[in-house]
Scaffold this motif. Structure first.
Motif, PDB file in Angstrom:
ATOM      1  N   ALA A 171      40.656  50.235  28.207  1.00  0.00           N
ATOM      2  CA  ALA A 171      41.543  51.035  28.936  1.00  0.00           C
ATOM      3  C   ALA A 171      41.118  51.222  30.533  1.00  0.00           C
ATOM      4  CB  ALA A 171      41.680  52.161  28.469  1.00  0.00           C
ATOM      5  N   SER A 172      39.821  51.249  30.729  1.00  0.00           N
ATOM      6  CA  SER A 172      39.392  51.330  32.177  1.00  0.00           C
ATOM      7  C   SER A 172      39.680  50.233  32.936  1.00  0.00           C
ATOM      8  CB  SER A 172      38.039  51.848  32.223  1.00  0.00           C
ATOM      9  OG  SER A 172      37.433  51.694  33.674  1.00  0.00           O
ATOM     10  N   GLU A 173      39.138  48.894  32.277  1.00  0.00           N
ATOM     11  CA  GLU A 173      39.589  47.532  32.970  1.00  0.00           C
ATOM     12  C   GLU A 173      40.905  47.525  33.214  1.00  0.00           C
ATOM     13  OE1 GLU A 173      37.506  45.257  30.141  1.00  0.00           O
ATOM     14  OE2 GLU A 173      35.651  45.096  31.469  1.00  0.00           O
ATOM     15  N   TRP A 174      41.928  47.787  32.278  1.00  0.00           N
ATOM     16  CA  TRP A 174      43.400  47.543  32.157  1.00  0.00           C
ATOM     17  C   TRP A 174      43.933  48.543  33.375  1.00  0.00           C
ATOM     18  CZ3 TRP A 174      47.146  50.601  28.824  1.00  0.00           C
ATOM     19  CH2 TRP A 174      48.352  50.178  29.229  1.00  0.00           C
ATOM     20  N   GLY A 175      43.273  49.797  33.341  1.00  0.00           N
ATOM     21  CA  GLY A 175      43.970  50.719  34.480  1.00  0.00           C
ATOM     22  C   GLY A 175      43.383  50.264  35.718  1.00  0.00           C
ATOM     23  N   CYS A 176      42.080  49.532  35.920  1.00  0.00           N
ATOM     24  CA  CYS A 176      41.758  48.786  37.111  1.00  0.00           C
ATOM     25  C   CYS A 176      42.700  47.542  37.630  1.00  0.00           C
ATOM     26  CB  CYS A 176      40.410  48.281  37.255  1.00  0.00           C
ATOM     27  SG  CYS A 176      39.198  49.813  37.235  1.00  0.00           S
ATOM     28  N   GLU A 177      43.010  46.850  36.585  1.00  0.00           N
ATOM     29  CA  GLU A 177      43.997  45.991  36.839  1.00  0.00           C
ATOM     30  C   GLU A 177      45.047  46.260  37.407  1.00  0.00           C
ATOM     31  OE1 GLU A 177      43.450  42.175  33.681  1.00  0.00           O
ATOM     32  OE2 GLU A 177      43.918  44.115  32.573  1.00  0.00           O
ATOM     33  N   VAL A 178      45.785  47.506  36.714  1.00  0.00           N
ATOM     34  CA  VAL A 178      47.115  48.010  37.122  1.00  0.00           C
ATOM     35  C   VAL A 178      46.872  48.546  38.750  1.00  0.00           C
ATOM     36  CG1 VAL A 178      48.569  49.904  36.937  1.00  0.00           C
ATOM     37  CG2 VAL A 178      47.768  48.469  34.712  1.00  0.00           C
ATOM     38  N   LEU A 179      45.887  49.088  38.846  1.00  0.00           N
ATOM     39  CA  LEU A 179      45.683  49.558  40.300  1.00  0.00           C
ATOM     40  C   LEU A 179      45.611  48.485  41.291  1.00  0.00           C
ATOM     41  CD1 LEU A 179      44.911  52.162  42.049  1.00  0.00           C
ATOM     42  CD2 LEU A 179      42.595  51.812  41.354  1.00  0.00           C
ATOM     43  N   LEU A 180      44.789  47.496  40.875  1.00  0.00           N
ATOM     44  CA  LEU A 180      44.747  46.343  41.844  1.00  0.00           C
ATOM     45  C   LEU A 180      46.138  45.813  42.041  1.00  0.00           C
ATOM     46  CD1 LEU A 180      43.013  44.542  43.496  1.00  0.00           C
ATOM     47  CD2 LEU A 180      42.536  43.139  41.408  1.00  0.00           C
ATOM     48  N   CYS A 181      46.757  45.443  40.966  1.00  0.00           N
ATOM     49  CA  CYS A 181      48.044  44.947  41.135  1.00  0.00           C
ATOM     50  C   CYS A 181      49.223  45.733  41.965  1.00  0.00           C
ATOM     51  CB  CYS A 181      48.627  44.398  39.841  1.00  0.00           C
ATOM     52  SG  CYS A 181      47.649  43.022  39.100  1.00  0.00           S
ATOM     53  N   ALA A 182      49.181  47.196  41.532  1.00  0.00           N
ATOM     54  CA  ALA A 182      50.080  48.023  42.167  1.00  0.00           C
ATOM     55  C   ALA A 182      49.867  48.198  43.671  1.00  0.00           C
ATOM     56  CB  ALA A 182      49.745  49.650  41.414  1.00  0.00           C
ATOM     57  N   ALA A 183      48.504  47.915  44.102  1.00  0.00           N
ATOM     58  CA  ALA A 183      48.008  48.017  45.477  1.00  0.00           C
ATOM     59  C   ALA A 183      48.346  46.622  46.282  1.00  0.00           C
ATOM     60  CB  ALA A 183      46.494  48.228  45.617  1.00  0.00           C
ATOM     61  N   SER A 184      48.892  45.656  45.367  1.00  0.00           N
ATOM     62  CA  SER A 184      49.235  44.557  46.232  1.00  0.00           C
ATOM     63  C   SER A 184      50.492  44.686  47.070  1.00  0.00           C
ATOM     64  CB  SER A 184      49.241  43.299  45.138  1.00  0.00           C
ATOM     65  OG  SER A 184      49.561  42.172  45.833  1.00  0.00           O
ATOM     66  N   SER A 185      50.610  44.436  48.306  1.00  0.00           N
ATOM     67  CA  SER A 185      51.809  44.630  48.874  1.00  0.00           C
ATOM     68  C   SER A 185      52.305  43.213  49.661  1.00  0.00           C
ATOM     69  CB  SER A 185      51.403  45.707  50.107  1.00  0.00           C
ATOM     70  OG  SER A 185      50.391  45.135  51.016  1.00  0.00           O
ATOM     71  N   ASN A 186      51.673  42.556  49.924  1.00  0.00           N
ATOM     72  CA  ASN A 186      52.006  41.190  50.417  1.00  0.00           C
ATOM     73  C   ASN A 186      51.437  39.912  50.024  1.00  0.00           C
ATOM     74  OD1 ASN A 186      53.742  39.535  52.092  1.00  0.00           O
ATOM     75  ND2 ASN A 186      52.338  39.869  53.826  1.00  0.00           N
ATOM     76  N   PRO A 187      52.120  39.293  48.694  1.00  0.00           N
ATOM     77  CA  PRO A 187      53.325  39.886  47.962  1.00  0.00           C
ATOM     78  C   PRO A 187      52.828  41.065  47.254  1.00  0.00           C
ATOM     79  CG  PRO A 187      52.082  37.733  46.785  1.00  0.00           C
ATOM     80  CD  PRO A 187      51.239  38.094  48.067  1.00  0.00           C
ATOM     81  N   SER A 188      53.925  41.702  46.701  1.00  0.00           N
ATOM     82  CA  SER A 188      53.952  42.664  45.660  1.00  0.00           C
ATOM     83  C   SER A 188      53.369  42.111  44.387  1.00  0.00           C
ATOM     84  CB  SER A 188      55.172  43.241  45.488  1.00  0.00           C
ATOM     85  OG  SER A 188      56.040  42.497  44.484  1.00  0.00           O
ATOM     86  N   TRP A 189      53.036  42.770  43.512  1.00  0.00           N
ATOM     87  CA  TRP A 189      52.578  42.267  41.862  1.00  0.00           C
ATOM     88  C   TRP A 189      53.388  41.266  41.474  1.00  0.00           C
ATOM     89  CZ3 TRP A 189      54.894  42.769  37.441  1.00  0.00           C
ATOM     90  CH2 TRP A 189      56.091  43.582  37.323  1.00  0.00           C
ATOM     91  N   ARG A 190      54.827  41.555  41.560  1.00  0.00           N
ATOM     92  CA  ARG A 190      55.482  40.389  41.063  1.00  0.00           C
ATOM     93  C   ARG A 190      55.271  39.092  41.418  1.00  0.00           C
ATOM     94  NH1 ARG A 190      57.712  44.803  41.760  1.00  0.00           N
ATOM     95  NH2 ARG A 190      58.800  44.476  43.970  1.00  0.00           N
ATOM     96  N   GLY A 191      54.804  38.815  42.721  1.00  0.00           N
ATOM     97  CA  GLY A 191      54.592  37.638  43.450  1.00  0.00           C
ATOM     98  C   GLY A 191      53.198  37.062  42.999  1.00  0.00           C
ATOM     99  N   VAL A 192      52.428  37.996  42.329  1.00  0.00           N
ATOM    100  CA  VAL A 192      50.976  37.284  41.967  1.00  0.00           C
ATOM    101  C   VAL A 192      51.055  37.195  40.370  1.00  0.00           C
ATOM    102  CG1 VAL A 192      48.482  38.240  41.990  1.00  0.00           C
ATOM    103  CG2 VAL A 192      49.941  38.826  43.576  1.00  0.00           C
ATOM    104  N   LYS A 193      50.937  35.913  39.993  1.00  0.00           N
ATOM    105  CA  LYS A 193      51.064  35.529  38.524  1.00  0.00           C
ATOM    106  C   LYS A 193      49.932  36.279  37.491  1.00  0.00           C
ATOM    107  CE  LYS A 193      51.498  31.378  35.822  1.00  0.00           C
ATOM    108  NZ  LYS A 193      51.550  29.955  35.797  1.00  0.00           N
ATOM    109  N   SER A 194      48.923  36.577  38.251  1.00  0.00           N
ATOM    110  CA  SER A 194      47.868  37.192  37.406  1.00  0.00           C
ATOM    111  C   SER A 194      48.047  38.572  37.092  1.00  0.00           C
ATOM    112  CB  SER A 194      46.481  37.023  37.809  1.00  0.00           C
ATOM    113  OG  SER A 194      46.463  37.693  38.910  1.00  0.00           O
ATOM    114  N   CYS A 195      49.131  39.103  37.819  1.00  0.00           N
ATOM    115  CA  CYS A 195      49.280  40.541  37.598  1.00  0.00           C
ATOM    116  C   CYS A 195      50.665  40.824  36.800  1.00  0.00           C
ATOM    117  CB  CYS A 195      49.834  41.142  38.945  1.00  0.00           C
ATOM    118  SG  CYS A 195      48.375  41.494  40.223  1.00  0.00           S
TER     119      CYS A 195
END
Length: 183
Positions: free
Chosen positions: A23-47
């Motif tokens: 859960a903690s690792e998943w939470g960190c993945e979510v946080l990292l992806c959500a903080a991505s702004s250019n591109p947003s998480w939708r533009g980052v395949k690993s997100c």
């Protein structure tokens, strides 16, 4: 914050998958992806895997946000509405009967005075009515004054309504990262 994001990037680069992450690792993945702004998480395949897992989990009863203590963030905040335009103030919708603490401020309002030193008209012909302008602004006139009125307009919706506040360890200041969960 630089160190926390570096930790998150290191976690993301270790190659673990969302399916095997705790859960903690998943939470960190979510946080990292959500903080991505250019591109947003939708533009980052690993997100896509952790964010799609999140979106799916949100639909289930008893959902709780995965957290990332290493990133200094818990569950995100949510603000449906953007700021009102300059000169306007947020206010509740006229059809909202819920208690004040539970309702959103879905409209923007402003007082307009076009009297410009003119005499006010008492007993207006519109009898304190309303009119809607071509751009959808509702004007509400009082019964005794036709050159002063209140205007209401729909409050704009945020394109990115969720946010994480990530606190910078050294300065104690927080930075806000906005995101959305739409595909």
């Amino acid at each position: 914050m630089k160190y926390r994001l570096a930790t998150l990037i290191a976690l993301a680069s270790t190659g673990f998958t969302a399916a095997t992450a705790d859960a903690s690792e998943w939470g960190c993945e979510v946080l990292l992806c959500a903080a991505s702004s250019n591109p947003s998480w939708r533009g980052v395949k690993s997100c896509h895997p952790p964010m799609e897992r999140l979106i799916s989990a949100m639909k289930k009863p008893g959902f709780s946000w995965p957290t990332c203590p290493e990133g200094g963030a818990g569950a995100p905040g949510y603000e449906k509405y953007a700021e009102c335009p300059a000169g306007w103030t947020p206010t509740a919708g006229d059809d909202d009967q819920r208690p004040r603490a539970e309702r959103g401020q879905s409209r923007c309002m402003r007082a307009v005075n076009q009297c410009n030193g003119r005499k006010r008209f008492v007993g207006s012909s519109n009898g304190g009515g309303t009119e809607i302008t071509a751009d959808g602004v509702t004007r509400v006139f009082s019964r005794t004054n036709t050159c002063s009125y209140i205007e209401y307009t729909a409050r704009p919706l945020r394109s990115d309504p969720y946010y994480f506040d990530i606190k910078h360890e050294a300065s104690g200041q927080s930075s806000r990262f906005w995101f959305n969960l739409d595909h």
